[in-house]
Design a protein around this motif. Structure first.
Motif, PDB file in Angstrom:
ATOM      1  N   SER A 145       0.850  -1.075  -0.038  1.00  0.00           N
ATOM      2  CA  SER A 145      -0.133   0.192   0.137  1.00  0.00           C
ATOM      3  C   SER A 145       0.845   1.116   0.135  1.00  0.00           C
ATOM      4  CB  SER A 145      -1.068  -0.202   1.049  1.00  0.00           C
ATOM      5  OG  SER A 145      -1.830   0.975   1.312  1.00  0.00           O
ATOM      6  N   LEU A 146       1.920   1.258   0.659  1.00  0.00           N
ATOM      7  CA  LEU A 146       2.794   2.356   0.761  1.00  0.00           C
ATOM      8  C   LEU A 146       3.540   2.530  -0.401  1.00  0.00           C
ATOM      9  CD1 LEU A 146       4.057   4.657   2.371  1.00  0.00           C
ATOM     10  CD2 LEU A 146       5.966   3.139   3.062  1.00  0.00           C
ATOM     11  N   VAL A 147       4.120   1.464  -1.115  1.00  0.00           N
ATOM     12  CA  VAL A 147       4.586   1.361  -2.325  1.00  0.00           C
ATOM     13  C   VAL A 147       3.611   2.209  -3.361  1.00  0.00           C
ATOM     14  CG1 VAL A 147       5.615  -0.075  -4.309  1.00  0.00           C
ATOM     15  CG2 VAL A 147       6.485  -0.200  -1.990  1.00  0.00           C
ATOM     16  N   LEU A 148       2.587   1.592  -3.448  1.00  0.00           N
ATOM     17  CA  LEU A 148       1.600   2.000  -4.431  1.00  0.00           C
ATOM     18  C   LEU A 148       1.195   3.576  -4.354  1.00  0.00           C
ATOM     19  CD1 LEU A 148      -0.656   1.074  -6.431  1.00  0.00           C
ATOM     20  CD2 LEU A 148      -2.207   0.683  -4.933  1.00  0.00           C
ATOM     21  N   ALA A 149       1.213   3.767  -2.884  1.00  0.00           N
ATOM     22  CA  ALA A 149       1.013   5.597  -3.030  1.00  0.00           C
ATOM     23  C   ALA A 149       2.221   6.352  -3.450  1.00  0.00           C
ATOM     24  CB  ALA A 149       0.923   5.784  -1.506  1.00  0.00           C
ATOM     25  N   VAL A 150       3.390   5.838  -3.199  1.00  0.00           N
ATOM     26  CA  VAL A 150       4.513   6.723  -3.842  1.00  0.00           C
ATOM     27  C   VAL A 150       4.331   6.324  -5.160  1.00  0.00           C
ATOM     28  CG1 VAL A 150       6.996   6.468  -3.913  1.00  0.00           C
ATOM     29  CG2 VAL A 150       5.823   6.274  -1.976  1.00  0.00           C
ATOM     30  N   LEU A 151       4.194   5.308  -5.735  1.00  0.00           N
ATOM     31  CA  LEU A 151       4.073   5.225  -7.289  1.00  0.00           C
ATOM     32  C   LEU A 151       2.923   6.004  -8.017  1.00  0.00           C
ATOM     33  CD1 LEU A 151       4.647   1.460  -7.671  1.00  0.00           C
ATOM     34  CD2 LEU A 151       6.217   3.054  -8.527  1.00  0.00           C
ATOM     35  N   ASN A 152       1.912   5.987  -7.169  1.00  0.00           N
ATOM     36  CA  ASN A 152       0.987   6.982  -7.627  1.00  0.00           C
ATOM     37  C   ASN A 152       1.067   8.478  -7.519  1.00  0.00           C
ATOM     38  OD1 ASN A 152      -1.117   4.892  -8.639  1.00  0.00           O
ATOM     39  ND2 ASN A 152      -2.073   4.905  -6.424  1.00  0.00           N
ATOM     40  N   ALA A 153       2.071   8.765  -6.645  1.00  0.00           N
ATOM     41  CA  ALA A 153       2.265  10.232  -6.666  1.00  0.00           C
ATOM     42  C   ALA A 153       3.596  10.537  -7.553  1.00  0.00           C
ATOM     43  CB  ALA A 153       2.811  10.331  -5.126  1.00  0.00           C
ATOM     44  N   VAL A 154       4.327   9.778  -7.922  1.00  0.00           N
ATOM     45  CA  VAL A 154       5.568   9.826  -8.778  1.00  0.00           C
ATOM     46  C   VAL A 154       5.396   9.552 -10.359  1.00  0.00           C
ATOM     47  CG1 VAL A 154       8.074   9.439  -9.233  1.00  0.00           C
ATOM     48  CG2 VAL A 154       7.210   9.921  -6.792  1.00  0.00           C
ATOM     49  N   VAL A 155       4.929   8.233 -10.547  1.00  0.00           N
ATOM     50  CA  VAL A 155       4.896   7.575 -11.822  1.00  0.00           C
ATOM     51  C   VAL A 155       3.741   7.787 -12.469  1.00  0.00           C
ATOM     52  CG1 VAL A 155       5.115   5.564 -13.278  1.00  0.00           C
ATOM     53  CG2 VAL A 155       6.721   5.945 -11.186  1.00  0.00           C
ATOM     54  N   LYS A 156       2.728   8.039 -11.911  1.00  0.00           N
ATOM     55  CA  LYS A 156       1.122   7.861 -12.430  1.00  0.00           C
ATOM     56  C   LYS A 156       1.021   8.909 -13.068  1.00  0.00           C
ATOM     57  CE  LYS A 156      -3.609   6.520 -11.954  1.00  0.00           C
ATOM     58  NZ  LYS A 156      -4.742   6.186 -10.731  1.00  0.00           N
TER      59      LYS A 156
END
Length: 123
Positions: A45-56
């Motif tokens: 969940s933490l990795v998904l949040a970071v990816l959603n903020a940076v990569v998405k």
């Protein structure tokens, strides 16, 4: 919703969906989504949040023409891509059997997050 609340909610959704996909109710999709434990769900969940903020945001801008052509439906595919990237970063303790399963999980997570966000917005 606040950041840590969203992390906890997503971790609970991951655990619930993994539990569903381990049960016989999933039919032919049984064992299609695997989360090894609570800690891994929180990490994912933490990795998904970071990816959603940076990569998405970058992927969204790059895929804007196809998103417009599909009337926004391609955003579900982007969510599934984010989940696949999360699975790649977390490792074998968080895994999907196929991209189709990832799409199903992305759709269900989007629905649950919309319902829960609406609930917190009203409260």
């Amino acid at each position: 919703m606040r950041f840590w609340t969203r992390i906890l909610v997503n971790a609970l959704i991951f655990l619930a969906l993994a539990g569903f996909f381990q049960s016989s109710l999933a039919g032919s999709y049984q064992h299609a989504f695997y989360v090894s434990g609570v800690g891994i769900a929180l990490l994912a969940s933490l990795v998904l949040a970071v990816l959603n903020a940076v990569v998405k945001p970058i992927l969204f801008v790059l895929s804007l023409p196809i998103t417009i052509l599909t009337l926004g439906l391609f955003s579900v595919v982007l969510n599934a891509i984010m989940l696949e990237l999360t699975a790649w970063f977390v490792g074998s303790n968080f895994a999907f059997a196929s991209f189709g399963v990832t799409l199903i999980v992305a759709i269900v997570m989007s629905l649950f997050n919309a319902i829960i966000s609406d609930h917190f917005a009203r409260g």
